[in-house]
Design a protein around this motif. Structure first.
Motif, PDB file in Angstrom:
ATOM      1  N   GLY A  26     -55.023  13.495 -24.162  1.00  0.00           N
ATOM      2  CA  GLY A  26     -53.991  12.300 -23.798  1.00  0.00           C
ATOM      3  C   GLY A  26     -52.839  12.800 -23.070  1.00  0.00           C
ATOM      4  N   SER A  27     -52.373  14.325 -23.452  1.00  0.00           N
ATOM      5  CA  SER A  27     -51.401  14.864 -22.807  1.00  0.00           C
ATOM      6  C   SER A  27     -51.560  15.181 -21.220  1.00  0.00           C
ATOM      7  CB  SER A  27     -50.587  15.836 -23.575  1.00  0.00           C
ATOM      8  OG  SER A  27     -51.708  16.709 -23.817  1.00  0.00           O
ATOM      9  N   GLY A  28     -52.817  14.875 -20.814  1.00  0.00           N
ATOM     10  CA  GLY A  28     -52.877  15.339 -19.443  1.00  0.00           C
ATOM     11  C   GLY A  28     -52.509  14.334 -18.377  1.00  0.00           C
ATOM     12  N   PRO A  29     -53.037  14.604 -17.427  1.00  0.00           N
ATOM     13  CA  PRO A  29     -52.243  13.569 -16.147  1.00  0.00           C
ATOM     14  C   PRO A  29     -52.626  12.146 -16.345  1.00  0.00           C
ATOM     15  CG  PRO A  29     -53.876  14.970 -15.449  1.00  0.00           C
ATOM     16  CD  PRO A  29     -53.712  15.510 -16.788  1.00  0.00           C
TER      17      PRO A  29
ATOM     18  N   GLY B 201     -45.411   5.885 -18.760  1.00  0.00           N
ATOM     19  CA  GLY B 201     -46.685   6.556 -19.075  1.00  0.00           C
ATOM     20  C   GLY B 201     -46.352   7.833 -19.497  1.00  0.00           C
ATOM     21  N   SER B 202     -47.688   8.282 -19.771  1.00  0.00           N
ATOM     22  CA  SER B 202     -47.757   9.802 -20.255  1.00  0.00           C
ATOM     23  C   SER B 202     -47.053  10.707 -19.384  1.00  0.00           C
ATOM     24  CB  SER B 202     -49.038  10.278 -20.728  1.00  0.00           C
ATOM     25  OG  SER B 202     -49.851  10.514 -19.489  1.00  0.00           O
ATOM     26  N   MET B 203     -47.076  10.435 -18.054  1.00  0.00           N
ATOM     27  CA  MET B 203     -46.559  11.289 -17.230  1.00  0.00           C
ATOM     28  C   MET B 203     -45.066  11.307 -17.164  1.00  0.00           C
ATOM     29  SD  MET B 203     -45.768  10.749 -13.282  1.00  0.00           S
ATOM     30  CE  MET B 203     -44.487  11.768 -12.384  1.00  0.00           C
ATOM     31  N   MET B 204     -44.519  10.001 -17.354  1.00  0.00           N
ATOM     32  CA  MET B 204     -43.107   9.949 -17.583  1.00  0.00           C
ATOM     33  C   MET B 204     -42.658  10.659 -18.778  1.00  0.00           C
ATOM     34  SD  MET B 204     -41.733   7.670 -15.561  1.00  0.00           S
ATOM     35  CE  MET B 204     -40.304   7.255 -16.620  1.00  0.00           C
ATOM     36  N   GLN B 205     -43.584  10.506 -19.902  1.00  0.00           N
ATOM     37  CA  GLN B 205     -43.095  11.121 -21.080  1.00  0.00           C
ATOM     38  C   GLN B 205     -42.842  12.722 -20.829  1.00  0.00           C
ATOM     39  OE1 GLN B 205     -45.961  10.234 -23.910  1.00  0.00           O
ATOM     40  NE2 GLN B 205     -45.064   8.358 -24.589  1.00  0.00           N
ATOM     41  N   ARG B 206     -43.912  13.213 -20.245  1.00  0.00           N
ATOM     42  CA  ARG B 206     -43.855  14.907 -19.650  1.00  0.00           C
ATOM     43  C   ARG B 206     -42.710  14.973 -18.929  1.00  0.00           C
ATOM     44  NH1 ARG B 206     -47.678  17.462 -17.390  1.00  0.00           N
ATOM     45  NH2 ARG B 206     -48.276  15.547 -16.099  1.00  0.00           N
ATOM     46  N   LEU B 207     -42.582  14.176 -17.964  1.00  0.00           N
ATOM     47  CA  LEU B 207     -41.268  14.349 -17.127  1.00  0.00           C
ATOM     48  C   LEU B 207     -40.036  14.499 -18.089  1.00  0.00           C
ATOM     49  CD1 LEU B 207     -42.045  12.455 -13.948  1.00  0.00           C
ATOM     50  CD2 LEU B 207     -41.847  14.768 -14.226  1.00  0.00           C
ATOM     51  N   GLN B 208     -39.929  13.504 -18.738  1.00  0.00           N
ATOM     52  CA  GLN B 208     -38.544  13.316 -19.592  1.00  0.00           C
ATOM     53  C   GLN B 208     -38.614  14.680 -20.398  1.00  0.00           C
ATOM     54  OE1 GLN B 208     -39.077   9.740 -21.396  1.00  0.00           O
ATOM     55  NE2 GLN B 208     -37.719   8.445 -19.554  1.00  0.00           N
ATOM     56  N   GLU B 209     -39.761  15.038 -20.907  1.00  0.00           N
ATOM     57  CA  GLU B 209     -39.738  16.122 -21.992  1.00  0.00           C
ATOM     58  C   GLU B 209     -39.171  17.390 -21.187  1.00  0.00           C
ATOM     59  OE1 GLU B 209     -43.693  16.314 -23.606  1.00  0.00           O
ATOM     60  OE2 GLU B 209     -43.168  14.611 -24.684  1.00  0.00           O
TER      61      GLU B 209
ATOM     62  N   ASP C 235     -49.941  15.626 -12.157  1.00  0.00           N
ATOM     63  CA  ASP C 235     -49.004  14.477 -12.702  1.00  0.00           C
ATOM     64  C   ASP C 235     -49.814  13.526 -12.815  1.00  0.00           C
ATOM     65  OD1 ASP C 235     -46.416  15.832 -12.833  1.00  0.00           O
ATOM     66  OD2 ASP C 235     -46.552  16.012 -10.668  1.00  0.00           O
ATOM     67  N   TYR C 236     -50.603  13.439 -11.875  1.00  0.00           N
ATOM     68  CA  TYR C 236     -51.643  12.217 -11.867  1.00  0.00           C
ATOM     69  C   TYR C 236     -53.153  12.681 -11.330  1.00  0.00           C
ATOM     70  CZ  TYR C 236     -47.595   9.253 -11.184  1.00  0.00           C
ATOM     71  OH  TYR C 236     -46.586   8.385 -11.296  1.00  0.00           O
TER      72      TYR C 236
END
Ligand code: ADP
Length: 675
Positions: A40-43, A93-101, A122-123
């Motif tokens: 789930g933490s993938g693109p 989305g998960s990408m957003m989260q990753r970006l924020q992180e 990212d996607y």
């Protein structure tokens, strides 16, 4: 129940499978959750259409083509813009989260940094058969490369995580549970280790430590001999006993006797309580019994002591709704008792105070075939018990254990042991290093009626009422022929509920009571209430206990002792639980029961009238003694008799004055005023 049976037992299996199913589901969910978390933490997935738009907008830095997916890595600016756009639309989305992180941890802080780390895509989007894609990408200046197919390693890892790991865990769980169950442990190990069994290699107790109970000791002596020389008995073909049942009221020394048998035979002593076998789950008790015998046989020669065997040995119910678990446990016990080999020197001792409810099968020859009665000690027994316990306590020469024994009719071994200890504590509390007779008498009172309740402040009026009540008992006692002399009257409240009481002395221990004595007892019991009514012209709640006692005696006279003219020798009640509360059950029809009540009432009315008559005729003595008691709180039998004789004009008998008072102290025939 043996293993084979257990497998056939539907209840047992159902429970077992239920737990396995739940565990399996839990494990599966856990693994799936873990896996999806990892993935789930993938693109994030986007549409092909959107992908093309991103390329158009120059937001894509790199594209990686696999056999069925296109992974997209955005440029730094593109990513920033996406972030802002998404923030506006409120979707994270998960990408957003990753970006924020990444922004928070600073990993996307600089372009070089990002490049150095070879960023994750990212996607991703599905593969569409678009032959213009390469051109489009080239035109937009996007790096692209085809991703090699999943390596064998990756595939294997995926396979392991999704399939092999959960199945393996499930299988391991299953095997573990099956093994536990087949060991007889029952589910979750309830069966095996929870039953509290105590083991003493050497009890160190001998028959000398058990006082009184000579008959019981004699029977057990034989058993010890069996354990010492099994060959001697089996040689001529005698079968050794397998078990003995110790029957008697609580505190009479059953456990102590069992320990003494082990101590004398110098074998280990296992003990556990019958209630330890009883569990919610069917089959657990039975497996505990099996365990117990297995262990005991390994340790043989030894003694196994099962306290409160009635918890499992109750008569089996044939009616519907019988306790399945208890029956199975009992069956297992019977089977084990039949099964073991006595020549190894294993002996089962069991104790109960409710022998009448035991299943007859338990008492059959070859099981608990010996029944040893361990009853309340008589006077001699009590003296001996007191001596055993007094051995280690320092006592002065005033101590006369016989007098204490006389005063404690009905007390059992544990009471007496407790009294000696209380007396010792009392002596220490008063700063003495030896125990005196006074300490012992105080201890007798503490054990039988509780400690003095010093903080209980009675009003003046209450003190007057209690005094008259107690003197009423005492005076009626002195005025009648067939009663025991008064030893002490007190109005100091006690913790066990008495506001005051009269202590009476038997001249010797009695095993029989005549009809006249019983009648006198009823009159004495009602003397308290009679005095209240006579003096205060009202009655209080204080006589509840007396009334109960008087009614009990009257009832027993009619229904059990054949002492009424109306029913003569008809047995109308029988006693149940002889060793516990001695409750009686009626053996007659309803009509007779009604008549019995009438007869009891008649008897009580007569006794009450007699008590009132006696007190009315001796009103002066009643008033004088009560006034003295109110002042002193506690008066001795001697003081009481002195006033009594003065009022009545009787001369003091010479020798009773000088007689040793301790010898005269006697049984506390309590006439307490209940609260
Ligand atoms: P039971 O098992 O019958 O309820 P116990 O054997 O547990 O009674 O007795 C409790 C305690 O009372 C013993 O440890 C012992 O100190 C004392 N006691 C009871 N009976 C006797 C006796 N006959 N002789 C000496 N001590 C006794």
């Amino acid at each position: 129940m043996d293993n084979k049976n257990k497998k056939n037992d539907p209840n047992h299996n159902r429970q077992g499978w239920g737990i396995i199913l739940v565990t399996t589901l839990l494990v599966t969910f856990m693994v799936m959750g873990l896996y999806s978390l990892m993935r789930g933490s993938g693109p994030e997935e986007i549409s092909y259409d959107r992908f093309l738009t991103l390329v158009d907008e120059d937001k894509v830095e790199r594209v990686s083509l696999s056999s069925d997916r296109i992974y997209i890595t955005l440029t730094d600016e593109g990513r920033q813009e996406e972030l802002e756009e998404n923030a506006q639309s409120g979707s994270v989305g998960s990408m957003m989260q990753r970006l924020q992180e990444q922004i928070q941890t600073g990993t996307s802080g600089s372009a070089e940094n990002a490049r150095e780390q070879e960023r994750e895509p990212d996607y991703y989007t599905g593969y569409v058969n678009d032959y213009t894609l390469v051109q489009t990408l080239e035109k937009a200046g996007v790096e692209f490369a085809s991703q090699p197919a999943d390596t064998l390693g990756q595939m294997l890892l995926e396979l392991f995580l999704t399939l092999i790991l959960p199945i393996g865990l499930m299988a391991a769980m299953l095997i573990y549970l099956m093994r536990r169950m087949s060991k007889g442990g029952g589910m979750m190990g309830i069966g095996k280790s929870n039953a509290k069994m105590y083991m003493e290699k050497e009890t160190g107790v001998t028959f000398q430590d058990v006082a009184g109970e000579d008959e019981a000791k004699e029977s057990l002596q034989e058993v010890v001999d069996f354990l010492h020389n099994p060959g001697k008995y089996s040689g001529i073909g005698a079968k050794l006993p397998k078990g003995a049942l110790l029957v008697g009221p609580p505190g009479t020394g059953k456990t102590l006797l069992a320990k003494a048998v082990a101590g004398e035979a110098k074998v280990p002593f296992f003990s556990l309580s019958g209630s330890a076998f009883v569990e919610m789950y069917v089959g657990v008790g039975a497996s505990r019994v099996r365990d117990l015998f297995k262990q005991a046989q390994q340790m043989a020669p030894c003694i196994v002591f099962i306290d409160e065997i009635d918890a499992i040995g109750k008569t089996r119910d044939t009616a519907l709704g019988g306790n399945d678990e208890r029956e199975q446990t009992l069956n297992q016990l019977l089977a084990e008792m039949d099964g073991f080999d006595t020549n190894k020197g294993l002996l089962i001792l069991a104790a109960t105070n409710r022998p009448e409810i035991l299943d007859p099968a338990l008492l059959r020859p070859g099981r608990f075939d010996r029944r040893i009665i361990v009853d309340k000690p008589d006077l001699k027994g009590r003296v001996e018990i007191l001596k055993v316990h007094a051995k280690d306590v320092r006592m002065d020469e005033s101590v006369d254990l016989e007098a204490i024994a006389l005063a404690t009719s009905g007390a059992v071994g544990s009471d007496l042991a407790n009294m000696i200890n209380e007396a010792a504590i009392n002596a220490v509390k008063h700063g003495r290093n030896v125990v005196s007779q006074k300490d012992l008498f105080e201890a007798v009172e503490v054990v039988l009626v509780g400690k003095e309740k010093k903080d209980r402040i009675m009003s003046k009026e209450e003190r007057r009422i209690v005094s008259y009540h107690e003197v009423g008992h005492a005076l009626v006692t002195a005025l009648q022929k067939n009663t025991e002399p008064v030893q002490k009257i007190t109005i100091v409240p006690r913790t066990m509920g008495a506001l005051g009481y009269v202590m009476q002395t038997p001249e010797e221990e009695k095993f029989l009571n005549t009809k006249k004595e019983l009648e006198a007892m009823i009159v004495v019991a009602l003397g308290g209430r009679a005095a209240e009514e006579l003096v205060f012209e009202t009655v209080t709640t204080g006589a509840a206990n007396d009334i109960e006692q008087a009614t009990k005696i009257a009832r027993a006279m009619i229904t059990q002792y054949g002492m009424s003219d109306r029913f003569g020798l008809m047995g109308l009640e029988s006693i149940q639980n002889r060793y516990l509360d001695g409750r009686a059950v009626l053996n007659c029809g309803d009509a007779t029961a009604g008549e019995i009540d009438e007869e009891v009432m008649k008897m009580l009315k007569g006794a009450y009238a007699e008590a009132k008559r006696l007190l009315a005729e001796n009103r002066e003595a009643l008033d004088k003694i009560s006034a003295f008691l109110i002042e002193k709180e506690t008066i001795t039998g001697k003081e009481f008799m002195k006033i009594f004789r003065e009022v009545k004009g009787i001369a003091e008998p010479e020798e009773s004055e000088e007689g040793k008072p301790e010898e005269r102290e006697g049984r506390i025939a309590m006439k307490p005023v209940s609260e």
